[in-house]
Design a protein around this motif. Structure first.
Motif, PDB file in Angstrom:
ATOM      1  N   VAL A  31       0.836  -1.203   0.000  1.00 27.06           N
ATOM      2  CA  VAL A  31       0.000   0.000   0.000  1.00 27.06           C
ATOM      3  C   VAL A  31       0.869   1.250   0.000  1.00 27.06           C
ATOM      4  CG1 VAL A  31      -1.594   1.364   1.415  1.00 27.06           C
ATOM      5  CG2 VAL A  31      -2.073  -1.031   0.983  1.00 27.06           C
ATOM      6  N   PHE A  32       1.862   1.294   0.874  1.00 28.49           N
ATOM      7  CA  PHE A  32       2.731   2.470   0.922  1.00 28.49           C
ATOM      8  C   PHE A  32       3.577   2.598  -0.344  1.00 28.49           C
ATOM      9  CE2 PHE A  32       1.792   2.500   5.478  1.00 28.49           C
ATOM     10  CZ  PHE A  32       1.568   3.853   5.656  1.00 28.49           C
ATOM     11  N   ALA A  33       4.040   1.475  -0.888  1.00 23.18           N
ATOM     12  CA  ALA A  33       4.813   1.536  -2.136  1.00 23.18           C
ATOM     13  C   ALA A  33       3.924   2.020  -3.286  1.00 23.18           C
ATOM     14  CB  ALA A  33       5.403   0.169  -2.449  1.00 23.18           C
ATOM     15  N   GLY A  34       2.689   1.551  -3.328  1.00 27.41           N
ATOM     16  CA  GLY A  34       1.763   2.007  -4.366  1.00 27.41           C
ATOM     17  C   GLY A  34       1.430   3.484  -4.250  1.00 27.41           C
ATOM     18  N   LEU A  35       1.236   3.940  -3.029  1.00 24.98           N
ATOM     19  CA  LEU A  35       0.985   5.368  -2.824  1.00 24.98           C
ATOM     20  C   LEU A  35       2.195   6.207  -3.225  1.00 24.98           C
ATOM     21  CD1 LEU A  35      -0.910   5.301   0.588  1.00 24.98           C
ATOM     22  CD2 LEU A  35      -1.841   5.963  -1.635  1.00 24.98           C
ATOM     23  N   THR A  36       3.392   5.691  -2.970  1.00 27.28           N
ATOM     24  CA  THR A  36       4.610   6.398  -3.360  1.00 27.28           C
ATOM     25  C   THR A  36       4.683   6.530  -4.873  1.00 27.28           C
ATOM     26  OG1 THR A  36       5.740   5.531  -1.425  1.00 27.28           O
ATOM     27  CG2 THR A  36       7.121   6.413  -3.186  1.00 27.28           C
ATOM     28  N   VAL A  37       4.426   5.445  -5.577  1.00 32.28           N
ATOM     29  CA  VAL A  37       4.443   5.481  -7.046  1.00 32.28           C
ATOM     30  C   VAL A  37       3.348   6.418  -7.563  1.00 32.28           C
ATOM     31  CG1 VAL A  37       4.051   4.087  -9.118  1.00 32.28           C
ATOM     32  CG2 VAL A  37       5.497   3.214  -7.284  1.00 32.28           C
ATOM     33  N   GLY A  38       2.174   6.364  -6.948  1.00 30.53           N
ATOM     34  CA  GLY A  38       1.084   7.255  -7.355  1.00 30.53           C
ATOM     35  C   GLY A  38       1.429   8.720  -7.158  1.00 30.53           C
ATOM     36  N   CYS A  39       2.070   9.026  -6.049  1.00 29.62           N
ATOM     37  CA  CYS A  39       2.479  10.415  -5.805  1.00 29.62           C
ATOM     38  C   CYS A  39       3.508  10.870  -6.825  1.00 29.62           C
ATOM     39  CB  CYS A  39       3.059  10.558  -4.401  1.00 29.62           C
ATOM     40  SG  CYS A  39       1.809  10.629  -3.124  1.00 29.62           S
ATOM     41  N   ALA A  40       4.421   9.984  -7.170  1.00 25.61           N
ATOM     42  CA  ALA A  40       5.437  10.339  -8.165  1.00 25.61           C
ATOM     43  C   ALA A  40       4.805  10.531  -9.544  1.00 25.61           C
ATOM     44  CB  ALA A  40       6.518   9.270  -8.211  1.00 25.61           C
ATOM     45  N   MET A  41       3.831   9.705  -9.875  1.00 24.35           N
ATOM     46  CA  MET A  41       3.187   9.805 -11.197  1.00 24.35           C
ATOM     47  C   MET A  41       2.328  11.056 -11.320  1.00 24.35           C
ATOM     48  SD  MET A  41       2.144   5.849 -11.993  1.00 24.35           S
ATOM     49  CE  MET A  41       0.842   6.374 -13.072  1.00 24.35           C
ATOM     50  N   PHE A  42       1.611  11.401 -10.274  1.00 20.13           N
ATOM     51  CA  PHE A  42       0.679  12.526 -10.336  1.00 20.13           C
ATOM     52  C   PHE A  42       1.272  13.816  -9.789  1.00 20.13           C
ATOM     53  CE2 PHE A  42      -2.156   8.811 -10.369  1.00 20.13           C
ATOM     54  CZ  PHE A  42      -2.719   9.027 -11.604  1.00 20.13           C
ATOM     55  N   GLU A  43       2.586  13.857  -9.641  1.00 25.55           N
ATOM     56  CA  GLU A  43       3.317  15.054  -9.247  1.00 25.55           C
ATOM     57  C   GLU A  43       2.806  15.673  -7.954  1.00 25.55           C
ATOM     58  OE1 GLU A  43       3.307  17.640 -12.614  1.00 25.55           O
ATOM     59  OE2 GLU A  43       4.252  16.160 -13.902  1.00 25.55           O
ATOM     60  N   ALA A  44       2.724  14.838  -6.930  1.00 26.98           N
ATOM     61  CA  ALA A  44       2.353  15.329  -5.604  1.00 26.98           C
ATOM     62  C   ALA A  44       3.542  16.104  -5.028  1.00 26.98           C
ATOM     63  CB  ALA A  44       1.984  14.163  -4.695  1.00 26.98           C
ATOM     64  N   THR A  45       3.335  16.694  -3.893  1.00 23.33           N
ATOM     65  CA  THR A  45       4.419  17.467  -3.283  1.00 23.33           C
ATOM     66  C   THR A  45       5.593  16.550  -2.949  1.00 23.33           C
ATOM     67  OG1 THR A  45       3.471  17.154  -1.092  1.00 23.33           O
ATOM     68  CG2 THR A  45       2.823  19.131  -2.296  1.00 23.33           C
ATOM     69  N   VAL A  46       6.763  17.139  -2.947  1.00 28.10           N
ATOM     70  CA  VAL A  46       7.991  16.381  -2.722  1.00 28.10           C
ATOM     71  C   VAL A  46       8.012  15.786  -1.318  1.00 28.10           C
ATOM     72  CG1 VAL A  46      10.498  16.551  -2.595  1.00 28.10           C
ATOM     73  CG2 VAL A  46       9.273  17.750  -4.390  1.00 28.10           C
ATOM     74  N   TRP A  47       7.578  16.540  -0.336  1.00 29.72           N
ATOM     75  CA  TRP A  47       7.631  16.043   1.033  1.00 29.72           C
ATOM     76  C   TRP A  47       6.711  14.849   1.229  1.00 29.72           C
ATOM     77  CZ3 TRP A  47       3.424  15.786   4.144  1.00 29.72           C
ATOM     78  CH2 TRP A  47       2.318  16.573   3.805  1.00 29.72           C
ATOM     79  N   LEU A  48       5.539  14.847   0.581  1.00 26.76           N
ATOM     80  CA  LEU A  48       4.619  13.717   0.706  1.00 26.76           C
ATOM     81  C   LEU A  48       5.219  12.470   0.071  1.00 26.76           C
ATOM     82  CD1 LEU A  48       1.888  12.545   1.490  1.00 26.76           C
ATOM     83  CD2 LEU A  48       0.999  13.375  -0.692  1.00 26.76           C
ATOM     84  N   THR A  49       5.797  12.627  -1.112  1.00 25.24           N
ATOM     85  CA  THR A  49       6.425  11.497  -1.784  1.00 25.24           C
ATOM     86  C   THR A  49       7.592  10.964  -0.956  1.00 25.24           C
ATOM     87  OG1 THR A  49       5.816  12.507  -3.891  1.00 25.24           O
ATOM     88  CG2 THR A  49       7.433  10.743  -3.962  1.00 25.24           C
ATOM     89  N   LEU A  50       8.377  11.852  -0.387  1.00 25.83           N
ATOM     90  CA  LEU A  50       9.518  11.447   0.427  1.00 25.83           C
ATOM     91  C   LEU A  50       9.077  10.722   1.693  1.00 25.83           C
ATOM     92  CD1 LEU A  50      12.596  11.553   0.690  1.00 25.83           C
ATOM     93  CD2 LEU A  50      12.316  13.698   1.931  1.00 25.83           C
TER      94      LEU A  50
END
Length: 88
Positions: A31-50
């Motif tokens: 779940v966390f890995a998928g959310l990380t990939v989703g954040c990277a794909m949809f250009e979420a904020t850097v701190w959230l992705t990190l």
């Protein structure tokens, strides 16, 4: 949690050291890995992705501390390492 091993058995069983199930660890990691990939794909904020990336790494680190490399392999759905049948 009680140790179910008898005297002189040489150590506790692996189930004694892992307080939560493998399925639960695996689900949280993916779940966390998928959310990380989703954040990277949809250009979420850097701190959230990190933060999500660090949480995914922390789950693997905790699995490594609890059960060693075999538990990490199990979390990542990798088959256990087989020893070579060929003798030199």
């Amino acid at each position: 949690m009680h140790d179910q091993t008898g005297p002189g058995s040489g150590g506790a069983s692996p189930e004694t050291f892992i307080p939560i199930s493998l399925c639960r660890i695996r689900r949280k990691f993916f779940v966390f890995a998928g959310l990380t990939v989703g954040c990277a794909m949809f250009e979420a904020t850097v701190w959230l992705t990190l933060v999500l990336l660090l949480t995914s790494v922390a789950i693997l680190l905790a699995a490594g501390i609890l059960g060693g490399t075999e538990l990490i392999r199990s979390v990542l759905l990798m088959p256990p390492k087989r020893e070579s049948r060929c003798k030199p």
